[in-house]
Design an enzyme around this catalytic site. Structure first.
Site, PDB file in Angstrom:
ATOM      1  N   SER A 128       0.673  16.460   0.579  1.00  0.00           N
ATOM      2  CA  SER A 128       0.577  16.916  -0.808  1.00  0.00           C
ATOM      3  C   SER A 128       1.936  17.062  -1.484  1.00  0.00           C
ATOM      4  O   SER A 128       2.943  17.383  -0.835  1.00  0.00           O
ATOM      5  CB  SER A 128      -0.149  18.258  -0.793  1.00  0.00           C
ATOM      6  OG  SER A 128       0.054  18.936  -1.985  1.00  0.00           O
ATOM      7  N   TYR A 153      -1.000  26.820   1.522  1.00  0.00           N
ATOM      8  CA  TYR A 153      -1.510  25.439   1.512  1.00  0.00           C
ATOM      9  C   TYR A 153      -0.360  24.453   1.722  1.00  0.00           C
ATOM     10  O   TYR A 153      -0.416  23.570   2.581  1.00  0.00           O
ATOM     11  CB  TYR A 153      -2.234  25.156   0.186  1.00  0.00           C
ATOM     12  CG  TYR A 153      -2.591  23.697   0.003  1.00  0.00           C
ATOM     13  CD1 TYR A 153      -3.573  23.101   0.784  1.00  0.00           C
ATOM     14  CD2 TYR A 153      -1.930  22.908  -0.948  1.00  0.00           C
ATOM     15  CE1 TYR A 153      -3.888  21.746   0.626  1.00  0.00           C
ATOM     16  CE2 TYR A 153      -2.243  21.567  -1.110  1.00  0.00           C
ATOM     17  CZ  TYR A 153      -3.220  20.995  -0.319  1.00  0.00           C
ATOM     18  OH  TYR A 153      -3.532  19.658  -0.475  1.00  0.00           O
TER      19      TYR A 153
HETATM   20  N1  LIG Z   1      -7.380  16.346  -4.652  1.00  0.00           N
HETATM   21  C1  LIG Z   1      -6.062  16.406  -4.735  1.00  0.00           C
HETATM   22  O1  LIG Z   1      -5.483  16.457  -5.829  1.00  0.00           O
HETATM   23  C2  LIG Z   1      -5.210  16.419  -3.483  1.00  0.00           C
HETATM   24  C3  LIG Z   1      -3.815  16.419  -3.625  1.00  0.00           C
HETATM   25  C4  LIG Z   1      -3.027  16.420  -2.463  1.00  0.00           C
HETATM   26  C5  LIG Z   1      -3.619  16.401  -1.212  1.00  0.00           C
HETATM   27  N2  LIG Z   1      -4.986  16.422  -1.112  1.00  0.00           N
HETATM   28  C6  LIG Z   1      -5.580  16.443   0.227  1.00  0.00           C
HETATM   29  O2  LIG Z   1      -6.509  15.379   0.343  1.00  0.00           O
HETATM   30  C7  LIG Z   1      -7.578  15.767   1.206  1.00  0.00           C
HETATM   31  C8  LIG Z   1      -8.909  15.567   0.498  1.00  0.00           C
HETATM   32  O3  LIG Z   1      -8.901  16.363  -0.688  1.00  0.00           O
HETATM   33  P1  LIG Z   1     -10.154  16.458  -1.662  1.00  0.00           P
HETATM   34  O4  LIG Z   1      -9.649  16.800  -3.003  1.00  0.00           O
HETATM   35  O5  LIG Z   1     -11.025  15.299  -1.456  1.00  0.00           O
HETATM   36  O6  LIG Z   1     -10.862  17.771  -1.083  1.00  0.00           O
HETATM   37  P2  LIG Z   1     -12.409  18.021  -0.680  1.00  0.00           P
HETATM   38  O7  LIG Z   1     -12.516  19.478  -0.415  1.00  0.00           O
HETATM   39  O8  LIG Z   1     -13.305  17.440  -1.704  1.00  0.00           O
HETATM   40  O9  LIG Z   1     -12.539  17.199   0.681  1.00  0.00           O
HETATM   41  C9  LIG Z   1     -12.178  17.729   1.934  1.00  0.00           C
HETATM   42  C10 LIG Z   1     -13.369  17.579   2.860  1.00  0.00           C
HETATM   43  O10 LIG Z   1     -12.982  18.048   4.162  1.00  0.00           O
HETATM   44  C11 LIG Z   1     -14.066  18.746   4.715  1.00  0.00           C
HETATM   45  N3  LIG Z   1     -13.541  19.690   5.712  1.00  0.00           N
HETATM   46  C12 LIG Z   1     -12.750  20.768   5.493  1.00  0.00           C
HETATM   47  N4  LIG Z   1     -12.520  21.419   6.633  1.00  0.00           N
HETATM   48  C13 LIG Z   1     -13.166  20.710   7.619  1.00  0.00           C
HETATM   49  C14 LIG Z   1     -13.319  20.894   9.014  1.00  0.00           C
HETATM   50  N5  LIG Z   1     -12.777  21.945   9.633  1.00  0.00           N
HETATM   51  N6  LIG Z   1     -14.061  20.006   9.709  1.00  0.00           N
HETATM   52  C15 LIG Z   1     -14.654  18.939   9.075  1.00  0.00           C
HETATM   53  N7  LIG Z   1     -14.554  18.730   7.756  1.00  0.00           N
HETATM   54  C16 LIG Z   1     -13.823  19.616   7.028  1.00  0.00           C
HETATM   55  C17 LIG Z   1     -14.740  19.450   3.535  1.00  0.00           C
HETATM   56  O11 LIG Z   1     -16.113  19.765   3.776  1.00  0.00           O
HETATM   57  C18 LIG Z   1     -14.557  18.422   2.419  1.00  0.00           C
HETATM   58  O12 LIG Z   1     -15.716  17.609   2.275  1.00  0.00           O
HETATM   59  C19 LIG Z   1      -7.315  17.223   1.591  1.00  0.00           C
HETATM   60  O13 LIG Z   1      -6.683  17.245   2.839  1.00  0.00           O
HETATM   61  C20 LIG Z   1      -6.370  17.701   0.506  1.00  0.00           C
HETATM   62  O14 LIG Z   1      -5.547  18.740   0.951  1.00  0.00           O
HETATM   63  C21 LIG Z   1      -5.795  16.421  -2.211  1.00  0.00           C
END
Ligand SMILES: NC(=O)c1ccc[n+]([C@@H]2O[C@H](COP(=O)([O-])OP(=O)(O)OC[C@H]3O[C@@H](n4cnc5c(N)ncnc54)[C@H](O)[C@@H]3O)[C@@H](O)[C@H]2O)c1
Length: 318
Positions: A128, A153
């Site tokens: 991130s 985070y």
């Molecule tokens: N959306 C953004 O702007 C952004 C920016 C930087 C990084 N990220 C990273 O990208 C990844 C995806 O983000 P997103 O926005 O799609 O979030 P999201 O919450 O929609 O997706 C994450 C998924 O991981 C699953 N999950 C969480 N903990 C888990 C576990 N212990 N076991 C199995 N599944 C688990 C959740 O149920 C969820 O469906 C994350 O790691 C997030 O930190 C996202």
């Protein structure tokens, strides 16, 4: 046929990525993991998985990556893992830091140990922009800008990156760490600013913001991120002995007040903004220098905020 394991496949980015692979890359079989946690409405995640289940080249494992024994129920060979599962959200991480260290750090450690045991040593990780230190609104450059997370985070993501480096050094993993910048678009997480503000404006409610609204974010459209991950997949499958960190952003930051003004104009409703004291765990601005991603994987974002918001609103209003 190559098997790609996508963790977090029910979430915003994971489901978009999986669906795009299933639609466009017929030489991939997708193995998806998700525990369908209730960080936001589980219904969204179930709908996402049900859409993916329509494809024959998809298999879903509903499991928690914190339970390493359950991971071993995946018997298929894995050619590559795109590890997206984790707890997202800067602000919420202040309330419950340990759930972030657990899901992100222990979760990533479990995935790495599982892959290592299977001798499957190629991984792309979603890091991130929130691990960077912001200095005078300058663009963040992977190997130049100091890392100084302000939130649990951000720390959890930085520690994960260190862990991945360690698995590269000790076990020869090929690693691509993607630092994602404020991803938005259809199907996005309801806790993210663009989604929240849209709902408030549509319902004639005031929008609370932290600070004076001059903070800025490098909002990046989901299709550009998916495209960047596609290119990273190609890169990691064709290279040996790599451990690279790449920014995936739009490289065009927009101020918070400007974003709200754009939404208000598109929705055709006036908005009342209430300023709250600024929040110390959030960066003043994020700005991706994407020259390395351009050079290494030919990453080029195509969708500016104006057209990206149109696409998001079209989806949202449906
Ligand atoms: N959306 C953004 O702007 C952004 C920016 C930087 C990084 N990220 C990273 O990208 C990844 C995806 O983000 P997103 O926005 O799609 O979030 P999201 O919450 O929609 O997706 C994450 C998924 O991981 C699953 N999950 C969480 N903990 C888990 C576990 N212990 N076991 C199995 N599944 C688990 C959740 O149920 C969820 O469906 C994350 O790691 C997030 O930190 C996202």
């Amino acid at each position: 046929m190559a098997n790609v394991l996508i963790t977090g496949c029910a979430g915003f980015i994971g489901s978009s990525l999986a669906e795009n692979i299933l639609k466009n890359l017929s030489h991939f079989f997708v193995l998806g993991i998700d525990n369908l946690d209730n960080f936001y409405d589980k219904k969204n995640k179930i709908e996402n998985v049900n859409r993916l289940k329509e494809y024959k080249r998809f298999k879903f494992y509903e499991l928690d990556i914190l339970n390493i024994h359950k991971l071993y129920s995946i018997e298929e060979k894995i050619d590559l893992c795109v590890h997206l599962a984790g707890r997202p959200g800067v602000l919420k991480s202040i309330e419950n830091p340990n759930s972030y260290y657990e899901n992100n750090l222990i979760g990533t450690s479990n995935i790495l140990n599982f892959l290592n045991a299977k001798k499957s040593r190629k991984i792309i990780f979603a890091s991130s922009s929130s691990i960077y230190k912001c200095e005078n609104n300058k663009p963040f450059t992977e190997n130049k800008t100091k890392l100084q997370p302000l939130s649990p985070y951000g720390f959890s993501k930085m520690f994960c990156e260190n862990l991945l480096d360690n698995f590269h050094d000790n076990f020869g993993f090929d690693v691509v760490k993607l630092r994602l910048f404020s991803v938005y678009g259809p199907n996005m997480r309801p806790d993210l600013a663009i989604f929240k503000f849209t709902n408030l404006i549509l319902n004639n409610k005031s929008v609370n913001i932290f600070g004076n609204g001059m903070s800025s974010r490098d909002y990046t459209y989901i299709d550009d991120i998916v495209n960047g991950i596609f290119k990273s997949i190609n890169f990691i499958l064709n290279e040996k002995n790599i451990c690279e960190t790449l920014n995936l952003g739009n490289s065009s930051p927009v101020q918070l007040l400007k974003l709200i003004e754009m939404l208000s104009m598109k929705i055709e409703k006036k908005v009342n903004v209430i300023n709250l004291p600024s929040n110390k765990c959030e960066l003043i601005s994020t700005f991706a220098d994407i020259s390395k991603a351009k050079k290494l994987i030919d990453f080029k974002p195509n969708i500016d905020l104006n057209s990206g918001l149109d696409k998001f609103l079209e989806w949202h209003l449906k």
